[in-house]
Design a protein around this motif. Structure first.
Motif, mmCIF file in Angstrom:
data_model
loop_
_atom_site.group_PDB
_atom_site.id
_atom_site.type_symbol
_atom_site.label_atom_id
_atom_site.label_comp_id
_atom_site.label_asym_id
_atom_site.label_seq_id
_atom_site.Cartn_x
_atom_site.Cartn_y
_atom_site.Cartn_z
ATOM 1 N N ASN A 1 39.381 30.175 33.125
ATOM 2 C CA ASN A 1 38.138 30.700 33.728
ATOM 3 C C ASN A 1 38.397 31.514 35.003
ATOM 4 O O ASN A 1 37.507 31.729 35.801
ATOM 5 N N ASP A 2 39.660 31.945 35.171
ATOM 6 C CA ASP A 2 39.961 32.880 36.268
ATOM 7 C C ASP A 2 41.251 33.638 35.935
ATOM 8 O O ASP A 2 41.944 33.325 34.968
ATOM 9 N N GLY A 3 41.555 34.644 36.763
ATOM 10 C CA GLY A 3 42.706 35.512 36.508
ATOM 11 C C GLY A 3 44.025 34.764 36.539
ATOM 12 O O GLY A 3 44.919 35.000 35.708
ATOM 13 N N LYS A 4 44.163 33.817 37.491
ATOM 14 C CA LYS A 4 45.432 33.099 37.638
ATOM 15 C C LYS A 4 45.732 32.260 36.385
ATOM 16 O O LYS A 4 46.861 32.269 35.868
ATOM 17 N N LYS B 1 47.616 44.001 30.419
ATOM 18 C CA LYS B 1 46.305 44.665 30.383
ATOM 19 C C LYS B 1 46.042 45.448 29.102
ATOM 20 O O LYS B 1 44.996 45.286 28.463
ATOM 21 N N ASP B 2 46.997 46.299 28.693
ATOM 22 C CA ASP B 2 46.771 47.157 27.521
ATOM 23 C C ASP B 2 46.519 46.324 26.265
ATOM 24 O O ASP B 2 45.635 46.642 25.464
ATOM 25 N N LEU C 1 36.513 40.086 31.897
ATOM 26 C CA LEU C 1 37.947 40.361 31.789
ATOM 27 C C LEU C 1 38.386 41.293 32.920
ATOM 28 O O LEU C 1 39.443 41.076 33.535
ATOM 29 N N ASP C 2 37.554 42.323 33.226
ATOM 30 C CA ASP C 2 37.859 43.231 34.347
ATOM 31 C C ASP C 2 38.050 42.431 35.640
ATOM 32 O O ASP C 2 38.986 42.675 36.407
ATOM 33 N N LYS C 3 37.159 41.467 35.845
ATOM 34 C CA LYS C 3 37.198 40.643 37.066
ATOM 35 C C LYS C 3 38.495 39.826 37.125
ATOM 36 O O LYS C 3 39.162 39.776 38.152
ATOM 37 N N TYR C 4 38.873 39.227 35.992
ATOM 38 C CA TYR C 4 40.115 38.435 35.952
ATOM 39 C C TYR C 4 41.328 39.302 36.293
ATOM 40 O O TYR C 4 42.233 38.879 37.016
ATOM 41 N N ILE C 5 41.349 40.519 35.733
ATOM 42 C CA ILE C 5 42.498 41.416 35.959
ATOM 43 C C ILE C 5 42.561 41.850 37.425
ATOM 44 O O ILE C 5 43.636 41.979 38.007
ATOM 45 N N GLU C 6 41.384 42.046 38.052
ATOM 46 C CA GLU C 6 41.345 42.379 39.480
ATOM 47 C C GLU C 6 41.838 41.209 40.326
ATOM 48 O O GLU C 6 42.498 41.394 41.359
#
Length: 595
Positions: A50-53, A136-137, A122-127
């Motif tokens: 539930n987060d990028g990490k 990413k790709d 997904l954009d938020k996680y990558i940021e």
């Protein structure tokens, strides 16, 4: 040619060195247990991302585990292929395969989870975590499948049906590899012996026509007897594919198969149509074959026998390797140096020995190096097989060296280009250096027959697949009779009226394993055409194409295959590369006819 009664007789320099993967079974076992532990940890991510990490931690761990798993699996496979009768390597392979099932099961939650995310999430996680740039790709590419992925419950149901849906392919595999017994043929001493597949291909090149006919009848006998059973498995495989395409909202089964590589269906249709518009040279060759063999009626068992006799020669492995190096010198000194290293560092297992897996292949292992299996016979076919497999090995080497792991692998669509460029350069070298006119004729005949098998036959198969799937989509019947009627008509159309068809010809569909891997074979033909275009430009001294081709070999899957090929100057969305390949075929037939 020396034959080897055991592996011990083969020189060490002609055996691959698996110590480059693991120096001992204990080391293999340690990695195996490490993977088992990590598989359990991967499962704990289900419902917890539930987060990028956390997303990065899952993807990073998955890649590390998959790297280890490939090492474990490939080591077991390579060990087992050296002697398929040995029980220890076979048990290692079985163990590794079961581990692969556990790994797939542990990560199966991820795609439905990812496609259930809003793109903004997904954009938020990558940021949040810059380390996700590496993935990413691939993450965004998965969104192409969004409208083709079902709810989590339905996806789980489909995954549980996976084994049932692959049953037709497995059933055909058991019939074809385990159950089928071919008829008997007469050996050189006049005794009756049961035909094997290996014997069949050799007998089809026999000068004695009665031996070819006998082998042909013995080979087709079980397929004719089992036509209804095999038709049932093929029909089920096609209908399963059509049903899955509908369930997943693809416009057609063909478009579902082309979706992953982003290949427009026009490429497939253009390949078939352009080939059918240019079949005249194929008909001329069939007529020429009939005339050269001096037969009243050309039959299917006359299609593989060489038209030039008495010029076969022994080519030792060392000589074959040197000839290949000389032929491939237009690809540059770095290419040649790496090829020399592959031989001296023992990346290749050369000789046929009792129990060794048949055929030839390349397996590239990221972070280690490619491994090439051969069954070298010291003849012209073996020389071409060597050049072909080393083309794959060099593609693996360059992609693995220049790409991060995530984009190092490459698709079948581009794989056949690297191997076939080598074969085209080799045939040009051999023709240029042919010591007399008879040998030149022999080489031309060899290349024409290879062209026919890799291009025309595969296009015919591709059209058969397209038409049978279209019939299933219209809910028309698929049975032994409808398959046979279609196959016979296509075989006649692609070979011309000079060929008189046998009663057995129409059952050719029953022996093709590729039909259980839908819309796959067309890639042999597109790869062949692309390779001819690239090789001819390199031979004409086009430095830009050479540089672009060298980059292509380093590209792995960093772009979609059609786009990668465009960078070499080959655009398969246009008819031009197919037309150019067919023009070359016409020129080869012309020259052979004149000689």
């Amino acid at each position: 040619m020396k034959t080897y009664k055991s592996r011990e007789e083969v020189p060490e320099t002609e055996k691959w060195d698996l110590n480059d993967i693991y120096v001992s079974l204990e080391e293999w076992e340690r990695d195996y247990q490490k993977i088992e532990k990590n598989v359990a940890e991967l499962q704990t991510f289900d419902g917890k991302i539930n987060d990028g990490k956390t997303l990065y931690n899952f993807l990073h761990k998955e890649e590390l585990v998959e790297t280890l798993f490939k090492n474990v699996f490939v080591y077991a496979k390579l060990s087992g292929d050296l002697d398929t009768r040995e029980t220890l390597p076979q048990s290692l392979l079985e163990k590794a395969s079961q581990l692969g099932v556990k790994l797939n099961s542990a990560t199966s939650f991820f795609t439905p989870f990812l496609l259930g995310l809003e793109k903004s999430t997904l954009d938020k996680y990558i940021e949040e975590d810059s380390r996700l740039d590496y993935f990413k790709d691939d993450l965004y590419d998965a969104y192409r499948y969004k409208k083709h992925v079902l709810s989590k419950e339905k996806e789980e149901l489909l995954s549980q049906l996976g084994e049932s849906l692959s049953s037709p392919s497995r059933t055909f595999g058991m019939i074809n590899n385990a159950d089928i017994k071919f008829g008997e043929v007469t050996d050189d001493d006049g005794n009756k012996v049961e035909l094997t597949r290996g014997m069949y291909s050799k007998l089809m090149e026999e000068d004695d026509r009665s031996k070819r006919e006998e082998a042909y009848n013995a080979y087709y006998k079980p397929y004719v007897q089992l036509k209804n059973s095999i038709a049932s498995t093929l029909s089920a495989a096609i209908k399963n594919n059509v049903t899955l395409s509908k369930v997943r909202s693809y416009p057609s089964a063909l478009e579902k198969s082309l979706f992953a590589n982003k290949v427009p269906k026009e490429v497939y249709e253009n390949l078939i149509q352009t080939t059918k518009d240019n079949l005249q040279s194929m008909y001329r060759y069939t007529e020429l074959r009939k005339k050269t063999l001096g037969v009243n009626e050309l039959r299917q068992y006359d299609l593989a026998v060489p038209l030039v006799n008495g010029v076969k020669e022994d080519i030792s492995f060392d000589d074959a390797y040197q000839m290949m190096l000389d032929a491939l010198s237009p690809l540059g000194s770095d290419y040649i140096n790496v090829l020399q290293e592959m031989k001296s560092e023992r990346y290749i297992d050369v000789r046929e020995t009792p129990g060794k897996s048949s055929g030839a292949y390349n397996l590239g292992l990221y972070g280690i190096h490619p491994f090439v299996l051969l069954n070298h016979q010291d003849d012209l076919n073996s020389l071409f097989t060597l050049a072909h497999e080393m083309g794959h090995a060099m593609h693996s080497h360059y992609s693995n060296t220049h790409q991060p792991q995530i984009t190092a692998g490459y698709t079948i669509f581009v794989a056949e280009v690297a191997s076939t460029v080598n074969e085209v350069l080799l045939i040009n070298f051999l023709l240029k250096n042919a010591k007399n006119e008879e040998y030149r004729k022999y080489l031309l005949n060899h290349f024409i027959d290879q062209f026919k098998g890799t291009f025309f036959t595969q296009v015919m198969f591709a059209e058969f697949e397209k038409k049978t799937h279209e019939r299933a989509e219209k809910q028309e019947s698929l049975n032994a009779e409808s398959f046979s009627e279609l196959y016979e008509a296509l075989f006649q159309e692609y070979n011309g009226d000079s060929l008189v068809l046998e009663e057995q010809t129409k059952y050719g569909w029953a022996r093709i394993p590729h039909f259980y891997r839908p819309f796959y074979v067309y890639q042999y033909a597109t790869g062949f055409a692309a390779a001819i275009a690239i090789a001819n430009k390199i031979l004409n001294g086009d430095e830009e194409v050479l540089a672009n081709y060298q980059e292509f070999l380093k590209s792995g899957s960093s772009d979609y295959p059609i786009e990668l090929l465009k960078k070499t100057g080959v655009d398969l969305t246009s008819p031009e590369p197919i037309e150019d390949a067919l023009s070359l075929f016409a020129e080869l037939v012309d020259e052979f006819s004149k000689l």
